[in-house]
Scaffold this motif. Structure first.
Motif, PDB file in Angstrom:
ATOM      1  N   ARG A  16       0.821  -1.215   0.000  1.00  0.00           N
ATOM      2  CA  ARG A  16       0.000   0.000   0.000  1.00  0.00           C
ATOM      3  C   ARG A  16       0.851   1.260   0.000  1.00  0.00           C
ATOM      4  O   ARG A  16       0.458   2.265  -0.579  1.00  0.00           O
ATOM      5  CB  ARG A  16      -0.964  -0.013   1.170  1.00  0.00           C
ATOM      6  CG  ARG A  16      -2.050  -1.036   0.991  1.00  0.00           C
ATOM      7  CD  ARG A  16      -3.066  -1.110   2.059  1.00  0.00           C
ATOM      8  NE  ARG A  16      -2.948  -0.111   3.112  1.00  0.00           N
ATOM      9  CZ  ARG A  16      -3.768  -0.016   4.115  1.00  0.00           C
ATOM     10  NH1 ARG A  16      -4.785  -0.843   4.215  1.00  0.00           N
ATOM     11  NH2 ARG A  16      -3.620   0.884   5.049  1.00  0.00           N
ATOM     12  N   ALA A  17       2.005   1.223   0.659  1.00  0.00           N
ATOM     13  CA  ALA A  17       2.862   2.415   0.713  1.00  0.00           C
ATOM     14  C   ALA A  17       3.287   2.829  -0.697  1.00  0.00           C
ATOM     15  O   ALA A  17       3.331   4.023  -1.008  1.00  0.00           O
ATOM     16  CB  ALA A  17       4.081   2.162   1.593  1.00  0.00           C
ATOM     17  N   ARG A  18       3.582   1.861  -1.541  1.00  0.00           N
ATOM     18  CA  ARG A  18       3.988   2.177  -2.917  1.00  0.00           C
ATOM     19  C   ARG A  18       2.817   2.760  -3.708  1.00  0.00           C
ATOM     20  O   ARG A  18       2.975   3.725  -4.455  1.00  0.00           O
ATOM     21  CB  ARG A  18       4.533   0.933  -3.607  1.00  0.00           C
ATOM     22  CG  ARG A  18       5.045   1.219  -4.992  1.00  0.00           C
ATOM     23  CD  ARG A  18       5.852   0.092  -5.566  1.00  0.00           C
ATOM     24  NE  ARG A  18       6.224   0.380  -6.936  1.00  0.00           N
ATOM     25  CZ  ARG A  18       6.737  -0.503  -7.760  1.00  0.00           C
ATOM     26  NH1 ARG A  18       6.961  -1.734  -7.342  1.00  0.00           N
ATOM     27  NH2 ARG A  18       7.025  -0.173  -8.987  1.00  0.00           N
ATOM     28  N   ILE A  19       1.637   2.191  -3.545  1.00  0.00           N
ATOM     29  CA  ILE A  19       0.457   2.721  -4.232  1.00  0.00           C
ATOM     30  C   ILE A  19       0.190   4.148  -3.764  1.00  0.00           C
ATOM     31  O   ILE A  19      -0.035   5.047  -4.566  1.00  0.00           O
ATOM     32  CB  ILE A  19      -0.768   1.815  -3.996  1.00  0.00           C
ATOM     33  CG1 ILE A  19      -0.553   0.437  -4.627  1.00  0.00           C
ATOM     34  CG2 ILE A  19      -2.031   2.483  -4.546  1.00  0.00           C
ATOM     35  CD1 ILE A  19      -1.606  -0.592  -4.263  1.00  0.00           C
ATOM     36  N   ARG A  20       0.257   4.371  -2.458  1.00  0.00           N
ATOM     37  CA  ARG A  20       0.008   5.705  -1.898  1.00  0.00           C
ATOM     38  C   ARG A  20       1.009   6.726  -2.456  1.00  0.00           C
ATOM     39  O   ARG A  20       0.651   7.833  -2.823  1.00  0.00           O
ATOM     40  CB  ARG A  20       0.075   5.662  -0.378  1.00  0.00           C
ATOM     41  CG  ARG A  20      -0.220   7.013   0.270  1.00  0.00           C
ATOM     42  CD  ARG A  20      -0.196   6.913   1.783  1.00  0.00           C
ATOM     43  NE  ARG A  20      -1.157   5.971   2.308  1.00  0.00           N
ATOM     44  CZ  ARG A  20      -2.455   6.227   2.436  1.00  0.00           C
ATOM     45  NH1 ARG A  20      -2.931   7.397   2.081  1.00  0.00           N
ATOM     46  NH2 ARG A  20      -3.265   5.316   2.931  1.00  0.00           N
TER      47      ARG A  20
END
Length: 168
Positions: free
Chosen positions: A16-20
């Motif tokens: 999720r951190a990469r998507i965010r």
């Protein structure tokens, strides 16, 4: 304001951190940082249900967008009167569907998710592709977004070649 990112599926492992981070870059490019945005990652079953209810198409798809401002003209940012109107809407990402496309075309999942998120944000900002003229306008905007994204990040994102369905 911010991004609300929810992962409601368990089929595809996601960072999720990469998507965010990728979504935040898109928001910066478009100058929409003051607006809230919902990103919901779902599996094929869930996106098919949503597609069936809202678009009467009983098939899974890659992205569905639900704008807060339904009559926004393309290229215009909303002018909210109250703080609780600082919302662009929600984007549902069919990550299982996108993963299958990536496997078929040897694409990176996170790059593909960034491209379809840019497409979804365009819908939230009033862009449509119901006519050839609208499609051309939307593709030009997406091209600009991806060019800027590539310039800022050193990526080489391109529009996906297989667009399954039109978004809401």
């Amino acid at each position: 304001m911010g991004v609300v990112l929810r992962n409601l599926q368990k089929v595809v492992p996601l960072r999720r951190a990469r998507i965010r981070r990728n979504v935040d870059t898109l928001r910066h490019i478009l100058g929409i940082q003051k607006f809230d945005l919902g990103i919901v990652c779902v599996d094929n079953k869930r996106i098919q249900q949503i597609n069936s209810v809202y678009r009467k198409k009983n098939v899974p798809t890659d992205v569905l967008s639900f704008p807060f401002y339904e009559d926004l003209r393309p290229g215009r940012l909303p002018c909210p009167l109250h703080r609780d109107e600082l919302n662009l809407g929600d984007i549902f990402l069919g990550v299982e569907f996108v993963l299958k496309q990536c496997q078929e075309e040897s694409l990176d999942l996170y790059e593909a998710l960034t491209v379809i998120t840019a497409h979804g944000i365009c819908h939230l900002l009033g862009y449509r592709h119901e006519t050839e003229e609208e499609l051309t306008e939307m593709l030009q905007r997406e091209s600009y977004i991806l060019t800027e994204y590539n310039r800022l990040t050193g990526s080489r994102l391109q529009p996906l070649t297989k667009r399954c369905c039109e978004d809401t």
